[in-house]
Scaffold this active site. Structure first.
Site, short mmCIF file in Angstrom:
data_model
loop_
_atom_site.label_atom_id
_atom_site.label_comp_id
_atom_site.label_asym_id
_atom_site.label_seq_id
_atom_site.Cartn_x
_atom_site.Cartn_y
_atom_site.Cartn_z
N ARG A 110 42.00 33.86 40.32
CA ARG A 110 40.74 33.12 40.52
C ARG A 110 40.54 32.73 41.97
NH1 ARG A 110 40.42 29.65 34.78
NH2 ARG A 110 39.73 31.48 33.62
N TYR A 135 34.16 38.29 36.21
CA TYR A 135 35.55 38.52 35.79
C TYR A 135 36.49 37.38 36.15
CZ TYR A 135 36.51 41.15 40.29
OH TYR A 135 36.66 41.59 41.57
N GLU A 136 37.68 37.45 35.59
CA GLU A 136 38.69 36.39 35.70
C GLU A 136 38.15 35.05 35.22
OE1 GLU A 136 41.19 37.90 36.06
OE2 GLU A 136 40.84 39.54 37.44
N GLY A 137 37.38 35.10 34.13
CA GLY A 137 36.75 33.90 33.60
C GLY A 137 35.35 33.77 34.16
#
Lengths: 597, 597
Positions: free
Chosen positions: B296, B440-442
């Site tokens: 993140r 992406y990545e949450g």
């Protein structure tokens, strides 16, 4: 694959209940447009958009247009057949002059059809869309002979039209354009030069393409005062109306773009092509603005139209996709997870788009009605009033509706998570397609400058004063109804912010024009909020009345009120931040030397 | 074609003058990182990014990755050679543990290199980027044997790594995942299932790919408490470290995406592939978050890194492109028009990006320093403090920097007018590439929920209280210097808005969790403004000091102050609107039934 459902119910609501265009039935343009007729037209229009155009949107994007060695261009599979159905149904001629084969219907019906086409397939909609801009110039500035020669076939859709302004070195600053027009012996002109970014510049949908081209006469003054407009048909037209010689205008290439792949964006090379002056010599910019203003309103519709279709698909996905549980306890306990529409942040995303789309639609339709009143009202004062408001709101709607349209196409894509980024789901196309609307027909920075530099000061500020008076009259009228307090309160505040900003501009832009430039974009967005807030107040007023009358469609009106409240409470307070940005002035904007960026 | 110039001067300014990492030279990780060494590393890193990676960005986008029938994947032309140079130069191992061949340098240098790579070629940067995430999990949760087996070659870059979380039916809600891990007799596990959206999942850059895969053991409890993490190498590794058998994990397809075409986004099919448990059974989510938090922060850097390169090219274009005249009179009277950088609205566009990029970089580098302090400080209290702040700011930076990164990539594209929409100019690629960082990545909505739902309440609100105290200490310190009044005043106001919002959440989220959900995204952006405002105060303080010392680089520091003033006066007041949105509560967000959207 995305789907599309034309929001005809919402459209009928705005046209018949909010705007109540029936009250103008004494005017010729509105005389036949009864609610039943409007509903029938929208229903049929919805069918062709949903069933013929929408299914070609994704495939058209994937396939794109193809230019062949002979400079001809093929549109994607299915486009030619769809265009045939479109013209056979008369869908391109709804609002045109009956004298030339048009149907003479109110512009509000034309806008509604435009929106549905844009939502269904924006790249397709641009072919007839550009044609409408070209027709507008011929209608207003053409000689009778030019009208007779070109309008009937352009209105029927047998021929299309284009607008040729941009050259590689000049877009915004048309004063620099170089394309030459040299007189021929027969009264025509030989046009030579290269134009870029010509949407629908070459294609296989129609038998002929009528290019409207800005060029310079040999004796032209420098700058924008030396530009003339010419009609340059792809095929010259014989006296009997049949097609003659192929003219010397060829598509040099088609651009590889971010989106709208199914619309051919052409480099058009004019090599002594035969052209015909339209309007007066050196007055081409005026004619160009006729096309341009029509086109800008069309682009405003594209802005919210792309947001609308992206929103619809995001709603479908949010109801279908299960992921996580509601913060307030399971809502679908029988399933492994709740549909994501239970999550407040997903709803926030969707409501941003929904409350904007519906407000923007109401504003666009209002403006469409005013276009007709500006031409057709019996009262000169009303004609002038309507013309003032349309002129003022055109840059606001073009700039704000496309900025927000792009934003909400992207936020609707966001609802899909990772799938939104994958081409086959179709959401990313809406984002790529929407992006052009902020750029073409005058980039949005130019809209903002048009607003603060031309539209505000015109006639001593008459238009903006009329707009404020209109807002305040409606607010005063609605304030007596406490059911509308959630609407009148926020709109009053936002409107006060806009008035403060307008006053600030008046006081600070004269002494330093950079203050106008630095304020222009936030001012345009501040204006956009008040415009949409006003629409929500009007829609709320109608909804409250319908509910008080005991409508048997109460849910519809209650949802309108809920959606509007969302806008008034959560979106409209942005005006405070925009006002602060405006009042910060231009000093910090101009502080850095160019070399130090 | 776009170009890229690594902002090494700005990076050195932040690292050595603003953060002054030299003051921590007593700690091992900082001991060798002298200003000279840092400058030398950044200079060399800049060269590979500018000269090797940036030239492959556009061609890589156009060509994309190719999957072959045997499930192998080829990266675009030039990527393999560039990756070789990258690993040979040791650019992938700057911050890794020297025990396994890393260079043990501070994370702030790693972040700087990451930013330069991302700006130069984001799709390329993702190959080593994902590998770093995978290494983080092995470093923390792996056994000594696992570390010995995998880390040295992953650190050298001979092998890369991936993170396998998402399945078609679950992304955010990993509790639903279905991939199975069944025990083999030899202590390993047979992994079976299908994973999607696996970045760098298969490629030709490295000899082996170490997949970290979330799966369920046979006795796993339902939901997220039943997920375990496994190491699944593409090629099994023999005892002597050589490559053995090809494992049963194959790339089923690569996704056709909106952007980052040069990074292979794979469907990976595991068909009884041999995997090795890492960490404890059923505790995979914890290990996953180790990877995820590292990732993140990396994505936050991607956000402003894309904005930075798009901004640089917009500046070049704005200086070069002539169009129209300055509102205050011609600035280039010898030319047919002025360069468009004279126009306030173009400057507004550029300064939005510039003032964000520099503030975001300062925040990211600060956070990078805190990552090292959280591990390496001699004071337990400082370790805890740093860890609190990094944890709190990770979702803020991921969410805000990528939302703004996309916005400013698009607004930089806007500076190009129509040319920005054409692929060959390269600006539209930045927009398409930047778009994934919000997803992406949450997805960013998840970041916002992580912030208000986990990070705020953790340890009784300790982290946010520490953050506020930190802000107020710095403000109090700087208020004594009237040259900083343009910074302390706005930051105090913005910080007060954030405190009010935090208080509102505490009072209203417990009774109704939907209030937290409805407020989460505006709260995250409000936080982001305060974070960037804080960086500008710190940079301004340093700049004022340098100017008072009589620096011979006064222009640099004056420009910093001018850029910072722009942010404080024109961007920061957005906090007012965000606070209003938060305080509007969730009622209007939750009002509509799902069926009525």
């Amino acid at each position: 694959m995305p789907t599309y459902r034309a929001p005809t119910k919402d459209m009928n609501f705005i046209i018949n209940e909010v705007l109540n265009i029936g009250k103008y039935s004494n005017l010729p343009v509105f005389s036949e447009a009864t609610p039943d007729l409007i509903a029938a037209i929208l229903e049929e229009g919805a069918k062709i958009c949903e069933n013929e155009l929408a299914p070609l949107n994704h495939s058209g994007d994937q396939e794109g247009c193809t230019r062949h060695d002979d400079s001809s261009v093929t549109t994607p599979k299915g486009f030619k057949e769809a265009y045939q159905k479109f013209t056979e149904g008369g869908w391109g001629s709804l609002t045109d002059d009956p004298k030339y084969g048009g149907q003479g219907l109110p512009h509000v019906i034309g806008f509604a059809m435009e929106e549905m086409m844009v939502s269904a397939n924006m790249a397709f909609a641009m072919y007839p869309g550009l044609s409408a801009g070209a027709r507008a110039a011929i209608t207003i500035d053409g000689t009778d002979e030019q009208k007779q020669t070109y309008l009937p076939k352009m209105i029927s859709g047998e021929w299309t039209g284009t607008m040729n302004l941009t050259e590689a070195h000049c877009g915004t600053d048309l004063g620099m354009l170089r394309t030459k027009a040299e007189p021929n012996d027969d009264g025509s002109y030989a046009i030579t030069g290269s134009k870029i970014f010509i949407s629908a510049g070459e294609h296989d949908l129609a038998d002929n393409i009528i290019h409207l081209v800005l060029a310079r006469l040999p004796d032209a003054p420098k700058g924008v005062k030396g530009i003339s407009l010419f009609i340059v048909p792809k095929f010259l037209v014989n006296d009997d109306g049949s097609l003659g010689e192929r003219n010397a205008v060829l598509c040099g290439s088609i651009e590889e773009k971010m989106g709208i792949h199914a619309n051919s964006t052409c480099v058009l090379n004019y090599d002594g092509a035969k052209g015909f002056l339209i309007g007066e010599p050196h007055k081409g910019l005026r004619s160009m603005f006729i096309m341009m203003n029509a086109a800008r309103l069309g682009v405003a519709v594209q802005g919210y139209g792309q947001s609308e279709v992206a929103y619809q698909n995001a709603v479908d996905y949010a109801k279908d996709r299960i992921q996580g549980r509601s913060l307030s306890g399971p809502k679908a306990p029988d399933k492994a997870a709740d549909p994501i529409i239970v999550h407040p942040d997903v709803r926030r995303n969707l409501l941003n788009a929904k409350s904007f789309n519906e407000g923007a639609r109401a504003a666009a339709f209002w403006c469409a009605m005013l276009v007709d009143l500006s031409h057709g009202s019996e009262s000169e004062k009303q004609r002038e009033w309507a013309d003032d408001i349309v002129g003022l709101l055109t840059p606001v709607m073009k700039g704000v509706f496309t900025d927000r349209g792009f934003e909400y196409a992207a936020s609707s894509q966001q609802v899909y998570g990772g799938h939104g980024y994958i081409q086959e789901w179709g959401m990313e196309q809406f984002v790529r397609d929407a992006r052009i609307t902020q750029i073409y027909e005058g980039a949005n920075g130019i809209q903002a400058l048009d607003l603060v530099g031309r539209k505000l000061p015109a006639n001593g500020g008459r238009a903006v004063q009329r707009f404020f008076k209109h807002v305040m009259t409606i607010v005063a009228d609605c304030k007596t109804n406490e059911k509308l307090a959630d609407f009148t309160g926020p709109l009053e505040k936002a409107s006060a912010d806009l008035q403060t900003a307008t006053m600030w501009l008046m006081q600070n832009a004269m002494q330093n024009p950079d203050n106008a430039g630095a304020a222009s974009t936030p001012y345009m967005h501040l204006f956009g909020h008040v415009l949409i807030g006003l629409q929500w107040l009007e829609m709320a007023k109608t909804s409250v009345e319908k509910l008080e009358e005991g409508s048997d469609d109460a849910t519809f009106y209650e949802n309108k009120l809920a959606t509007g409240r969302y806008y008034m409470k959560r979106r409209l307070p942005e005006t405070k931040a925009l006002l602060a940005e405006i009042e910060a002035g231009s000093a910090d904007v101009m502080a850095l030397d160019a070399a130090n960026f």
